[in-house]
Design a protein around this motif. Structure first.
Motif, PDB file in Angstrom:
ATOM      1  N   ILE A  40      40.228  67.399  17.364  1.00  0.00           N
ATOM      2  CA  ILE A  40      40.739  67.262  18.731  1.00  0.00           C
ATOM      3  C   ILE A  40      39.647  67.343  19.783  1.00  0.00           C
ATOM      4  O   ILE A  40      39.890  67.068  20.961  1.00  0.00           O
ATOM      5  CB  ILE A  40      41.812  68.343  19.024  1.00  0.00           C
ATOM      6  CG1 ILE A  40      41.202  69.740  18.930  1.00  0.00           C
ATOM      7  CG2 ILE A  40      42.991  68.198  18.083  1.00  0.00           C
ATOM      8  CD1 ILE A  40      42.204  70.858  19.226  1.00  0.00           C
ATOM      9  N   GLY A  41      38.420  67.713  19.376  1.00  0.00           N
ATOM     10  CA  GLY A  41      37.315  67.755  20.328  1.00  0.00           C
ATOM     11  C   GLY A  41      37.374  68.963  21.238  1.00  0.00           C
ATOM     12  O   GLY A  41      38.223  69.851  21.091  1.00  0.00           O
ATOM     13  N   ASN A  42      36.438  69.003  22.198  1.00  0.00           N
ATOM     14  CA  ASN A  42      36.382  70.120  23.138  1.00  0.00           C
ATOM     15  C   ASN A  42      37.420  69.962  24.233  1.00  0.00           C
ATOM     16  O   ASN A  42      37.704  68.842  24.672  1.00  0.00           O
ATOM     17  CB  ASN A  42      34.993  70.204  23.783  1.00  0.00           C
ATOM     18  CG  ASN A  42      33.932  70.651  22.796  1.00  0.00           C
ATOM     19  OD1 ASN A  42      34.185  71.488  21.938  1.00  0.00           O
ATOM     20  ND2 ASN A  42      32.734  70.085  22.920  1.00  0.00           N
ATOM     21  N   PRO A  43      37.977  71.068  24.717  1.00  0.00           N
ATOM     22  CA  PRO A  43      38.915  70.986  25.844  1.00  0.00           C
ATOM     23  C   PRO A  43      38.218  70.463  27.100  1.00  0.00           C
ATOM     24  O   PRO A  43      37.012  70.636  27.279  1.00  0.00           O
ATOM     25  CB  PRO A  43      39.370  72.438  26.042  1.00  0.00           C
ATOM     26  CG  PRO A  43      38.980  73.154  24.795  1.00  0.00           C
ATOM     27  CD  PRO A  43      37.790  72.444  24.244  1.00  0.00           C
ATOM     28  N   SER A  44      38.965  69.845  27.964  1.00  0.00           N
ATOM     29  CA  SER A  44      38.429  69.385  29.238  1.00  0.00           C
ATOM     30  C   SER A  44      38.105  70.580  30.126  1.00  0.00           C
ATOM     31  O   SER A  44      38.793  71.602  30.098  1.00  0.00           O
ATOM     32  CB  SER A  44      39.446  68.484  29.948  1.00  0.00           C
ATOM     33  OG  SER A  44      39.020  68.197  31.269  1.00  0.00           O
ATOM     34  N   TRP A  45      37.040  70.453  30.906  1.00  0.00           N
ATOM     35  CA  TRP A  45      36.641  71.525  31.807  1.00  0.00           C
ATOM     36  C   TRP A  45      37.468  71.537  33.096  1.00  0.00           C
ATOM     37  O   TRP A  45      37.471  72.518  33.839  1.00  0.00           O
ATOM     38  CB  TRP A  45      35.167  71.368  32.187  1.00  0.00           C
ATOM     39  CG  TRP A  45      34.807  69.996  32.723  1.00  0.00           C
ATOM     40  CD1 TRP A  45      34.384  68.932  32.001  1.00  0.00           C
ATOM     41  CD2 TRP A  45      34.873  69.565  34.088  1.00  0.00           C
ATOM     42  NE1 TRP A  45      34.162  67.847  32.825  1.00  0.00           N
ATOM     43  CE2 TRP A  45      34.454  68.203  34.113  1.00  0.00           C
ATOM     44  CE3 TRP A  45      35.230  70.174  35.285  1.00  0.00           C
ATOM     45  CZ2 TRP A  45      34.396  67.459  35.283  1.00  0.00           C
ATOM     46  CZ3 TRP A  45      35.166  69.433  36.458  1.00  0.00           C
ATOM     47  CH2 TRP A  45      34.757  68.091  36.450  1.00  0.00           C
ATOM     48  N   LYS A  46      38.179  70.445  33.361  1.00  0.00           N
ATOM     49  CA  LYS A  46      38.833  70.299  34.665  1.00  0.00           C
ATOM     50  C   LYS A  46      39.975  71.285  34.913  1.00  0.00           C
ATOM     51  O   LYS A  46      40.077  71.840  36.018  1.00  0.00           O
ATOM     52  CB  LYS A  46      39.323  68.861  34.832  1.00  0.00           C
ATOM     53  CG  LYS A  46      38.204  67.829  34.874  1.00  0.00           C
ATOM     54  CD  LYS A  46      38.757  66.413  35.014  1.00  0.00           C
ATOM     55  CE  LYS A  46      37.622  65.388  35.030  1.00  0.00           C
ATOM     56  NZ  LYS A  46      38.141  64.009  35.121  1.00  0.00           N
ATOM     57  N   PRO A  47      40.892  71.524  33.942  1.00  0.00           N
ATOM     58  CA  PRO A  47      42.022  72.419  34.257  1.00  0.00           C
ATOM     59  C   PRO A  47      41.607  73.843  34.621  1.00  0.00           C
ATOM     60  O   PRO A  47      42.240  74.483  35.469  1.00  0.00           O
ATOM     61  CB  PRO A  47      42.853  72.398  32.963  1.00  0.00           C
ATOM     62  CG  PRO A  47      42.464  71.138  32.270  1.00  0.00           C
ATOM     63  CD  PRO A  47      41.023  70.931  32.601  1.00  0.00           C
ATOM     64  N   SER A  48      40.546  74.349  33.990  1.00  0.00           N
ATOM     65  CA  SER A  48      40.161  75.747  34.219  1.00  0.00           C
ATOM     66  C   SER A  48      39.267  75.927  35.446  1.00  0.00           C
ATOM     67  O   SER A  48      39.126  77.053  35.941  1.00  0.00           O
ATOM     68  CB  SER A  48      39.448  76.302  32.988  1.00  0.00           C
ATOM     69  OG  SER A  48      38.348  75.479  32.632  1.00  0.00           O
ATOM     70  N   LEU A  49      38.656  74.854  35.948  1.00  0.00           N
ATOM     71  CA  LEU A  49      37.686  74.977  37.033  1.00  0.00           C
ATOM     72  C   LEU A  49      38.256  75.614  38.301  1.00  0.00           C
ATOM     73  O   LEU A  49      37.611  76.493  38.881  1.00  0.00           O
ATOM     74  CB  LEU A  49      37.072  73.609  37.351  1.00  0.00           C
ATOM     75  CG  LEU A  49      36.020  73.602  38.458  1.00  0.00           C
ATOM     76  CD1 LEU A  49      34.843  74.506  38.095  1.00  0.00           C
ATOM     77  CD2 LEU A  49      35.528  72.173  38.727  1.00  0.00           C
ATOM     78  N   PRO A  50      39.438  75.207  38.790  1.00  0.00           N
ATOM     79  CA  PRO A  50      39.961  75.839  40.018  1.00  0.00           C
ATOM     80  C   PRO A  50      40.153  77.347  39.878  1.00  0.00           C
ATOM     81  O   PRO A  50      39.888  78.099  40.820  1.00  0.00           O
ATOM     82  CB  PRO A  50      41.295  75.126  40.252  1.00  0.00           C
ATOM     83  CG  PRO A  50      41.178  73.827  39.524  1.00  0.00           C
ATOM     84  CD  PRO A  50      40.332  74.117  38.332  1.00  0.00           C
ATOM     85  N   HIS A  51      40.598  77.780  38.718  1.00  0.00           N
ATOM     86  CA  HIS A  51      40.820  79.212  38.494  1.00  0.00           C
ATOM     87  C   HIS A  51      39.492  79.974  38.523  1.00  0.00           C
ATOM     88  O   HIS A  51      39.404  81.066  39.087  1.00  0.00           O
ATOM     89  CB  HIS A  51      41.524  79.423  37.157  1.00  0.00           C
ATOM     90  CG  HIS A  51      42.775  78.619  36.995  1.00  0.00           C
ATOM     91  ND1 HIS A  51      44.006  79.062  37.421  1.00  0.00           N
ATOM     92  CD2 HIS A  51      42.984  77.384  36.473  1.00  0.00           C
ATOM     93  CE1 HIS A  51      44.928  78.153  37.163  1.00  0.00           C
ATOM     94  NE2 HIS A  51      44.332  77.116  36.584  1.00  0.00           N
ATOM     95  N   VAL A  52      38.466  79.376  37.912  1.00  0.00           N
ATOM     96  CA  VAL A  52      37.141  79.990  37.908  1.00  0.00           C
ATOM     97  C   VAL A  52      36.577  80.070  39.323  1.00  0.00           C
ATOM     98  O   VAL A  52      35.993  81.084  39.732  1.00  0.00           O
ATOM     99  CB  VAL A  52      36.192  79.207  36.981  1.00  0.00           C
ATOM    100  CG1 VAL A  52      34.756  79.686  37.139  1.00  0.00           C
ATOM    101  CG2 VAL A  52      36.637  79.337  35.528  1.00  0.00           C
ATOM    102  N   CYS A  53      36.744  78.998  40.086  1.00  0.00           N
ATOM    103  CA  CYS A  53      36.203  78.970  41.450  1.00  0.00           C
ATOM    104  C   CYS A  53      36.836  80.045  42.328  1.00  0.00           C
ATOM    105  O   CYS A  53      36.143  80.694  43.125  1.00  0.00           O
ATOM    106  CB  CYS A  53      36.412  77.583  42.071  1.00  0.00           C
ATOM    107  SG  CYS A  53      35.370  76.294  41.353  1.00  0.00           S
ATOM    108  N   ILE A  54      38.143  80.236  42.205  1.00  0.00           N
ATOM    109  CA  ILE A  54      38.808  81.291  42.983  1.00  0.00           C
ATOM    110  C   ILE A  54      38.277  82.657  42.570  1.00  0.00           C
ATOM    111  O   ILE A  54      37.993  83.521  43.408  1.00  0.00           O
ATOM    112  CB  ILE A  54      40.332  81.231  42.795  1.00  0.00           C
ATOM    113  CG1 ILE A  54      40.902  79.923  43.341  1.00  0.00           C
ATOM    114  CG2 ILE A  54      41.001  82.420  43.501  1.00  0.00           C
ATOM    115  CD1 ILE A  54      40.662  79.701  44.821  1.00  0.00           C
ATOM    116  N   ALA A  55      38.106  82.863  41.267  1.00  0.00           N
ATOM    117  CA  ALA A  55      37.613  84.157  40.779  1.00  0.00           C
ATOM    118  C   ALA A  55      36.218  84.468  41.314  1.00  0.00           C
ATOM    119  O   ALA A  55      35.885  85.627  41.579  1.00  0.00           O
ATOM    120  CB  ALA A  55      37.602  84.170  39.250  1.00  0.00           C
TER     121      ALA A  55
END
Length: 488
Positions: A40-55
């Motif tokens: 299935i390959g590596n997960p996309s970085w896009k869904p988690s990025l907003p959560h990381v930026c807020i943190a």
């Protein structure tokens, strides 16, 4: 049948051959997880990025409160009546670090008790109250109390940010996301320096510098309400269904079963529901605790925070205008942080750490040489300024971002929050004493000896990393845990 597995593989997974042989079953399970990951390959970085930026807003606030008194310190001492008292000035600088130690010590209990999201929101409250008190005070006592309160939020926020970013990030970009913490800290320092620039021209401007910090703190508390909770924390609390929902939100549907299987495999090695702080000092967990505490000790004993806290005063003594000095320091810090972000998941954590400590040792050596040649022409000024900027650049390439990223990676899920809290407490203790005594030691020992001491600690840090730190680039948290515990 699990997605991504052929029928033949699925039959092997359920074969009776492995009944009663858990070790063999675990070995096959590991291979099946690797097959699933490859399919299935590596997960996309896009869904988690907003959560990381807020943190990382918590890290922005950390940087801002570290630098907020750098430029206005002289004006604050004039208005509050402690001009010329270097001990009082040191207390104003370092009192927030004393509060940060308290916040950090309790960060493990808080983040394990109420979750990562609520811990972020809780950290914002004392920063708002403390900054408001510092901005409105008319006495040294009020300033120190405000700085202490803000510090408790500073201690809680970065510790939780390290946990949260590590636990919500895909392993393929975890180093890059971890570097965002350092970049946010850098931007906070730069913001504090630039907002403090008009302090000499506008009476009482230092109060505005404190009021400004309440805005991002309120933003953090509000936006975290809409962010994902850490699936690792949810799983640890027995809320498996919610953990699956958050993994789907962060990684995408195809990766949920793989992520949950890895968590399950990790939890099978745990022999209890909880662990006491005292248990971190012996047994199989001691090695990772020792590595973490020493990394943060060497990070602070490198002398970097003496640069951040007192750069304006040091540059002024060298004849360089503080606005130019602050711009150069901010540019060096931001440039190095961006380069570290780009390299973190390419060259790895260990190489960046070793190179960073060696670069800082060379920079502190330049500072010591410049101090010993202070009576032989004005060119030593440029050598001193160059050494300070090189120190900031080298720090931002590795010694700054890597320890706070590496710690949550090397601690097992069972002890991650408590372990990070304990190790980061060492950071705050050393940080506090450096901030408190730097000016006094500079008076007593002189720049040559003091910078030579810092250079020696940098060299010791490089040797320690070379001998003790394991590379974690591209590995899942569970793979790192297995590698470290098997080495005990």
């Amino acid at each position: 049948m699990r997605p991504g597995l052929s029928s033949s593989v699925y039959k092997r997974m359920n074969s009776k051959d492995f009944v009663g042989d858990p070790d063999r079953a675990d070995d096959v399970s590991d291979r099946l997880l690797n097959l699933m990951d490859q399919n299935i390959g590596n997960p996309s970085w896009k869904p988690s990025l907003p959560h990381v930026c807020i943190a990382t807003v918590s890290s922005f606030l950390f940087g801002y409160h570290l630098g907020v008194v750098n430029e206005p310190l002289e004006s604050i001492s004039l208005d509050l009546g402690f001009t010329g008292n270097t001990l009082a000035e040191g207390l104003v600088v370092s009192m927030c670090l004393g509060g940060a130690l308290i916040g950090c010590l309790f960060s493990g209990l808080i983040s394990d008790g109420i979750g990562r999201r609520r811990s972020f929101q809780l950290s914002a409250l004392p920063m708002i109250i403390g900054a408001s008190l510092s901005a409105s005070t008319t006495s040294l006592v009020g300033m120190l109390l405000g700085r202490f309160l803000a510090g408790t939020g500073m201690g809680l926020g970065p510790a939780v940010a390290s946990l949260y970013v590590t636990e919500v990030s895909p392993s393929s970009v975890r180093g890059t996301y971890g570097s965002l913490i350092q970049i946010a800290t850098c931007l906070g320092l730069i913001a504090a320096l630039f907002i403090g620039a008009p302090v000499k021209e506008i009476v009482g401007w230092w109060r505005v510098c404190f009021w400004v910090s309440t805005v991002p703190a309120a933003f953090l508390a509000l936006c975290m309400e809409f962010c994902a909770e850490s699936p690792h924390w949810l799983y640890k609390r027995g809320r498996v269904a919610e953990a699956e929902v958050e993994f789907e939100r962060l990684l995408g549907g195809p990766h949920v079963k793989l992520a949950m299987a890895e968590l399950s495999r990790s939890e099978r090695g745990d022999d209890g529901e909880s662990i006491k702080y005292s248990e971190l000092f012996y047994g199989r967990h001691f090695r990772v605790v020792f590595i973490g505490t020493m990394l943060f000790a060497f990070q602070q004993l490198s002398g970097i925070n003496a640069v951040f806290y007192f750069s304006s005063a040091v540059f002024r003594s060298a004849g360089v205008p503080s606005d130019i000095a602050n711009t150069c320091v901010g540019f060096a810090y931001l440039s190095g942080s961006i380069v570290a972000m780009l390299l973190m998941d390419i060259v790895g954590r260990k190489l960046l750490l070793v190179g960073s400590f060696l670069g800082m040792a060379a920079a502190m050596g330049l500072q010591a040489i410049a101090a010993s040649l202070s009576d032989q022409g004005s060119w030593h000024v440029y050598l001193s300024v160059g050494g300070m900027l090189l120190s900031v650049l080298a720090f931002s390439l590795g010694a700054g971002p890597v320890p706070s990223l590496l710690l949550p990676e090397i601690f097992p899920n069972k002890i991650r929050a408590k372990g990070v809290a304990l190790c980061m407490s060492v950071h705050w203790v050393v940080n506090f004493f450096v901030g408190l005594f730097f000016l006094r030691l500079l008076e007593l020992l002189g720049a040559k000896i003091l910078y030579s001491i810092f250079a020696s600690f940098c060299l010791m840090g490089a040797i320690f990393v070379r001998k003790n730190v394991v590379e974690t680039k591209g590995k899942t948290l569970q793979e790192i845990e297995v590698a470290l515990l098997s080495a005990v």
